[in-house]
Write a protein that holds these residues in place. Sequence first.
Motif, PDB file in Angstrom:
ATOM      1  N   GLY A  31       7.929 -14.267  -3.621  1.00  0.00           N
ATOM      2  CA  GLY A  31       6.976 -13.492  -2.835  1.00  0.00           C
ATOM      3  C   GLY A  31       7.096 -13.758  -1.346  1.00  0.00           C
ATOM      4  N   LEU A  32       7.301 -15.008  -0.976  1.00  0.00           N
ATOM      5  CA  LEU A  32       7.482 -15.331   0.444  1.00  0.00           C
ATOM      6  C   LEU A  32       8.797 -14.789   0.976  1.00  0.00           C
ATOM      7  CD1 LEU A  32       6.057 -18.958   0.492  1.00  0.00           C
ATOM      8  CD2 LEU A  32       5.036 -16.910   1.505  1.00  0.00           C
ATOM      9  N   TRP A  33       9.836 -14.789   0.138  1.00  0.00           N
ATOM     10  CA  TRP A  33      11.116 -14.227   0.561  1.00  0.00           C
ATOM     11  C   TRP A  33      11.008 -12.724   0.784  1.00  0.00           C
ATOM     12  CZ3 TRP A  33      14.972 -11.616  -2.722  1.00  0.00           C
ATOM     13  CH2 TRP A  33      16.148 -11.355  -2.026  1.00  0.00           C
ATOM     14  N   VAL A  34      10.276 -12.047  -0.104  1.00  0.00           N
ATOM     15  CA  VAL A  34      10.069 -10.607   0.076  1.00  0.00           C
ATOM     16  C   VAL A  34       9.303 -10.348   1.364  1.00  0.00           C
ATOM     17  CG1 VAL A  34       8.841  -8.602  -0.848  1.00  0.00           C
ATOM     18  CG2 VAL A  34      10.235 -10.001  -2.361  1.00  0.00           C
ATOM     19  N   ALA A  35       8.268 -11.151   1.614  1.00  0.00           N
ATOM     20  CA  ALA A  35       7.424 -10.926   2.792  1.00  0.00           C
ATOM     21  C   ALA A  35       8.141 -11.214   4.102  1.00  0.00           C
ATOM     22  CB  ALA A  35       6.172 -11.788   2.691  1.00  0.00           C
ATOM     23  N   PHE A  36       8.898 -12.293   4.154  1.00  0.00           N
ATOM     24  CA  PHE A  36       9.479 -12.712   5.426  1.00  0.00           C
ATOM     25  C   PHE A  36      10.995 -12.523   5.516  1.00  0.00           C
ATOM     26  CE2 PHE A  36       5.617 -15.321   5.019  1.00  0.00           C
ATOM     27  CZ  PHE A  36       4.940 -14.807   6.116  1.00  0.00           C
ATOM     28  N   GLY A  37      11.640 -12.170   4.425  1.00  0.00           N
ATOM     29  CA  GLY A  37      13.077 -11.983   4.443  1.00  0.00           C
ATOM     30  C   GLY A  37      13.505 -10.540   4.302  1.00  0.00           C
ATOM     31  N   ILE A  38      12.835  -9.814   3.402  1.00  0.00           N
ATOM     32  CA  ILE A  38      13.247  -8.442   3.128  1.00  0.00           C
ATOM     33  C   ILE A  38      12.448  -7.431   3.945  1.00  0.00           C
ATOM     34  CG2 ILE A  38      13.348  -6.685   1.334  1.00  0.00           C
ATOM     35  CD1 ILE A  38      14.047  -8.864  -0.622  1.00  0.00           C
ATOM     36  N   THR A  39      11.137  -7.604   4.020  1.00  0.00           N
ATOM     37  CA  THR A  39      10.283  -6.622   4.698  1.00  0.00           C
ATOM     38  C   THR A  39      10.662  -6.411   6.163  1.00  0.00           C
ATOM     39  OG1 THR A  39       8.492  -7.162   3.174  1.00  0.00           O
ATOM     40  CG2 THR A  39       7.912  -5.960   5.164  1.00  0.00           C
ATOM     41  N   PRO A  40      10.972  -7.431   6.953  1.00  0.00           N
ATOM     42  CA  PRO A  40      11.374  -7.146   8.339  1.00  0.00           C
ATOM     43  C   PRO A  40      12.651  -6.307   8.435  1.00  0.00           C
ATOM     44  CG  PRO A  40      10.762  -9.443   8.120  1.00  0.00           C
ATOM     45  CD  PRO A  40      10.785  -8.863   6.758  1.00  0.00           C
ATOM     46  N   ARG A  41      13.520  -6.397   7.458  1.00  0.00           N
ATOM     47  CA  ARG A  41      14.744  -5.590   7.468  1.00  0.00           C
ATOM     48  C   ARG A  41      14.461  -4.122   7.155  1.00  0.00           C
ATOM     49  NH1 ARG A  41      18.898  -9.668   4.421  1.00  0.00           N
ATOM     50  NH2 ARG A  41      18.676 -11.344   5.917  1.00  0.00           N
ATOM     51  N   LEU A  42      13.372  -3.850   6.422  1.00  0.00           N
ATOM     52  CA  LEU A  42      13.012  -2.474   6.101  1.00  0.00           C
ATOM     53  C   LEU A  42      12.506  -1.730   7.332  1.00  0.00           C
ATOM     54  CD1 LEU A  42      11.082  -2.916   2.749  1.00  0.00           C
ATOM     55  CD2 LEU A  42      13.385  -2.036   3.058  1.00  0.00           C
ATOM     56  N   GLU A  43      11.978  -2.439   8.295  1.00  0.00           N
ATOM     57  CA  GLU A  43      11.362  -1.811   9.456  1.00  0.00           C
ATOM     58  C   GLU A  43      12.376  -1.411  10.524  1.00  0.00           C
ATOM     59  OE1 GLU A  43       8.465  -4.630  10.667  1.00  0.00           O
ATOM     60  OE2 GLU A  43       7.193  -4.243   8.942  1.00  0.00           O
ATOM     61  N   LEU A  71       7.729   1.850   1.798  1.00  0.00           N
ATOM     62  CA  LEU A  71       8.423   0.665   1.280  1.00  0.00           C
ATOM     63  C   LEU A  71       7.826  -0.618   1.843  1.00  0.00           C
ATOM     64  CD1 LEU A  71      12.144   1.811   1.304  1.00  0.00           C
ATOM     65  CD2 LEU A  71      10.685   1.411  -0.662  1.00  0.00           C
ATOM     66  N   THR A  72       7.413  -0.598   3.102  1.00  0.00           N
ATOM     67  CA  THR A  72       6.788  -1.775   3.700  1.00  0.00           C
ATOM     68  C   THR A  72       5.468  -2.094   3.018  1.00  0.00           C
ATOM     69  OG1 THR A  72       7.830  -1.266   5.817  1.00  0.00           O
ATOM     70  CG2 THR A  72       5.960  -2.763   5.860  1.00  0.00           C
ATOM     71  N   ILE A  73       4.669  -1.079   2.742  1.00  0.00           N
ATOM     72  CA  ILE A  73       3.384  -1.289   2.062  1.00  0.00           C
ATOM     73  C   ILE A  73       3.609  -1.812   0.646  1.00  0.00           C
ATOM     74  CG2 ILE A  73       1.385  -0.078   1.116  1.00  0.00           C
ATOM     75  CD1 ILE A  73       1.492   1.699   3.635  1.00  0.00           C
ATOM     76  N   LEU A  74       4.560  -1.219  -0.073  1.00  0.00           N
ATOM     77  CA  LEU A  74       4.858  -1.692  -1.428  1.00  0.00           C
ATOM     78  C   LEU A  74       5.390  -3.125  -1.427  1.00  0.00           C
ATOM     79  CD1 LEU A  74       6.450   1.475  -3.049  1.00  0.00           C
ATOM     80  CD2 LEU A  74       4.209   0.480  -3.514  1.00  0.00           C
ATOM     81  N   ALA A  75       6.208  -3.461  -0.443  1.00  0.00           N
ATOM     82  CA  ALA A  75       6.724  -4.828  -0.343  1.00  0.00           C
ATOM     83  C   ALA A  75       5.603  -5.809  -0.036  1.00  0.00           C
ATOM     84  CB  ALA A  75       7.809  -4.902   0.727  1.00  0.00           C
ATOM     85  N   HIS A 130      13.846  14.798  10.199  1.00  0.00           N
ATOM     86  CA  HIS A 130      14.420  13.761   9.359  1.00  0.00           C
ATOM     87  C   HIS A 130      13.920  12.376   9.762  1.00  0.00           C
ATOM     88  CE1 HIS A 130      16.834  14.340   5.994  1.00  0.00           C
ATOM     89  NE2 HIS A 130      17.970  13.814   6.403  1.00  0.00           N
ATOM     90  N   GLU A 131      13.759  12.122  11.047  1.00  0.00           N
ATOM     91  CA  GLU A 131      13.276  10.820  11.497  1.00  0.00           C
ATOM     92  C   GLU A 131      11.846  10.583  11.034  1.00  0.00           C
ATOM     93  OE1 GLU A 131      13.800  10.591  15.676  1.00  0.00           O
ATOM     94  OE2 GLU A 131      15.981  10.611  15.544  1.00  0.00           O
ATOM     95  N   GLY A 132      11.015  11.615  11.034  1.00  0.00           N
ATOM     96  CA  GLY A 132       9.648  11.474  10.543  1.00  0.00           C
ATOM     97  C   GLY A 132       9.617  11.142   9.069  1.00  0.00           C
ATOM     98  N   TYR A 133      10.488  11.787   8.311  1.00  0.00           N
ATOM     99  CA  TYR A 133      10.580  11.511   6.884  1.00  0.00           C
ATOM    100  C   TYR A 133      11.043  10.080   6.643  1.00  0.00           C
ATOM    101  CZ  TYR A 133      12.264  11.729   2.093  1.00  0.00           C
ATOM    102  OH  TYR A 133      12.483  11.475   0.770  1.00  0.00           O
ATOM    103  N   ALA A 134      12.029   9.640   7.391  1.00  0.00           N
ATOM    104  CA  ALA A 134      12.542   8.279   7.234  1.00  0.00           C
ATOM    105  C   ALA A 134      11.480   7.256   7.595  1.00  0.00           C
ATOM    106  CB  ALA A 134      13.785   8.076   8.090  1.00  0.00           C
ATOM    107  N   HIS A 135      10.685   7.569   8.616  1.00  0.00           N
ATOM    108  CA  HIS A 135       9.609   6.650   8.991  1.00  0.00           C
ATOM    109  C   HIS A 135       8.564   6.565   7.883  1.00  0.00           C
ATOM    110  CE1 HIS A 135       6.783   4.432  11.396  1.00  0.00           C
ATOM    111  NE2 HIS A 135       5.864   5.360  11.167  1.00  0.00           N
ATOM    112  N   GLY A 136       8.260   7.690   7.240  1.00  0.00           N
ATOM    113  CA  GLY A 136       7.298   7.687   6.142  1.00  0.00           C
ATOM    114  C   GLY A 136       7.789   6.880   4.960  1.00  0.00           C
TER     115      GLY A 136
END
Length: 82
Positions: free
Chosen positions: A69-81, A26-30, A15-21
């Motif tokens: 776009g900047l908010w997605v890059a620096f506000g949302i993407t770090p939370r996805l990781e 999502l990080t690449i799409l963001a 499950h952890e491998g799947y979640a990492h994928g």
Amino acid sequence: MSANIESKKIGSAKHEGYAHGVSLLLTILAAISSLVLVFGGFWVMGHAFAQEGYEFIWFLGGILSASLGLWVAFGITPRLER
């Protein structure tokens, strides 16, 4: 009982491998969407002055797009990781 504990550990590793994928996808799409929004916003701001009577609206749309776009890059993407 120990076999039951071992099977839970193996299942959670899958499950952890799947979640990492999914997180990586999502990080690449963001990242791609934020690049499109930022550079698209710059393009709209650049073409704003060619639109007679609508310069402010086009320029404001470009600023909002680049800001999103900047908010997605620096506000949302770090939370996805996490």
